[in-house]
Enzyme design. Sequence first.
Site, short mmCIF file in Angstrom:
data_model
loop_
_atom_site.label_atom_id
_atom_site.label_comp_id
_atom_site.label_asym_id
_atom_site.label_seq_id
_atom_site.Cartn_x
_atom_site.Cartn_y
_atom_site.Cartn_z
N GLY A 72 0.80 -1.21 0.00
CA GLY A 72 0.00 0.00 0.00
C GLY A 72 0.84 1.26 0.00
O GLY A 72 0.47 2.28 -0.60
N GLN A 181 -7.06 0.38 4.92
CA GLN A 181 -7.82 -0.15 6.05
C GLN A 181 -9.25 -0.52 5.68
O GLN A 181 -9.88 -1.33 6.36
CB GLN A 181 -7.84 0.87 7.20
N CYS A 327 5.93 5.31 21.05
CA CYS A 327 7.15 4.96 21.79
C CYS A 327 7.83 3.71 21.23
O CYS A 327 9.05 3.62 21.18
CB CYS A 327 6.82 4.71 23.26
#
Length: 392
Positions: A72, A181, A327
């Site tokens: 994609g 998605q 993170c």
Amino acid sequence: MSKMIYADNAATTQVSQRVLQKMLPWLGQHYGNPSSIYGIGREARAAIEEARSQVAQAIGANPSEIFFTSCGTEADNWAIKGLAHTLGPKGKRHIITSAIEHHAVLHTCKALEKEGFSVTYLPVDRYGLVSPGDVEKAISRETALVSVMFANNEIGTIQPVAEIGAICRKAGVPFHTDAVQAAGHLPIDVEAMNIDLLSLSAHKFHGPKGIGVLYIRKGVPFPTVFMDGGGQERGRRAGTENVAGIVGLGEALTEALEDLPEKTARVTAMRDRLISELTKLPKSHLNGHPTRRLPGSCNISFEGVEGESLLLLLDNHDICASSGSACTSGSLDPSHVLLAIGLPHEIAHGSLRLTLGDLNTPDEVEEIIRTVPQVVERLRAMSPVWEKIKDE
């Protein structure tokens, strides 16, 4: 040993057995190069064209408008850079996109800015929705294209694609949508929705990794060649085709759309159960639109909790999930999507993304509902931030 619960289907999905069985012959005995004229080469070519027809039928396109890519991300790059570099020399050096796009789109636009293109990053409301009116206002005579995703990968919000497409069509501006998605999970009709270019990726709907599609509507001004070399993909994208991956993509998309209403109802019911129970926790918030969202998408912020710690403890309970915090990718910054919908940094850092698919079960959902509150409570008990905010 407990059974793993996989609730990160927005990241990738398990290849279905039906797709795997369809692919295996093309990894073994049917190994011919599809550009060869002898028998096993012609067989490979026929398999590619069958998959092309499957994809075209799934999105309401013509097979000649379907081009296979490696993923994609490549499809997004090809769509945006291709149009920009075609129309830029004609004075159209303006691009419109949204603030919550996947990085495959955002980083592509940033790269074009370094080439002298201007980019408008449209804001979204608190649910993550782009306003069609904002798109219309942003379009100018210099606009080369509009790129707005079909549905968001983090919060699941489904955009008003057909309305945005109609505005672009009326203005004569090509419209691209990143449907990575959405494909295989939502009905897509490129004609009815006024879509000129569309990207999708097989591994989001139980197909293999490393294979995607770019749909290019016939008549869209587009460069003849994307990658130089051989004459594959009708001369636009050189390189020997990934036959097994292409076959897998076509079969996966076909399988995904079979009984789609029934699958959607079942997954949506599980999603709503998750949202209903997990938002009962104090100072928890659903991110994204309450109803206009992908069937399996659940993103909830828990104040006083840090996202990476939440994921690690859930992993100890054999639950695979994701977070709005970046993170784990080496960044201390929270998700750009959560910041764009107005969450403060400290709340955006404590988000949990659970994305369900048609292989998940109600029993797994109940186990998640039992486990997440325990983990959140444990983390809050250690958090000085929670002590300060819990009674506010």
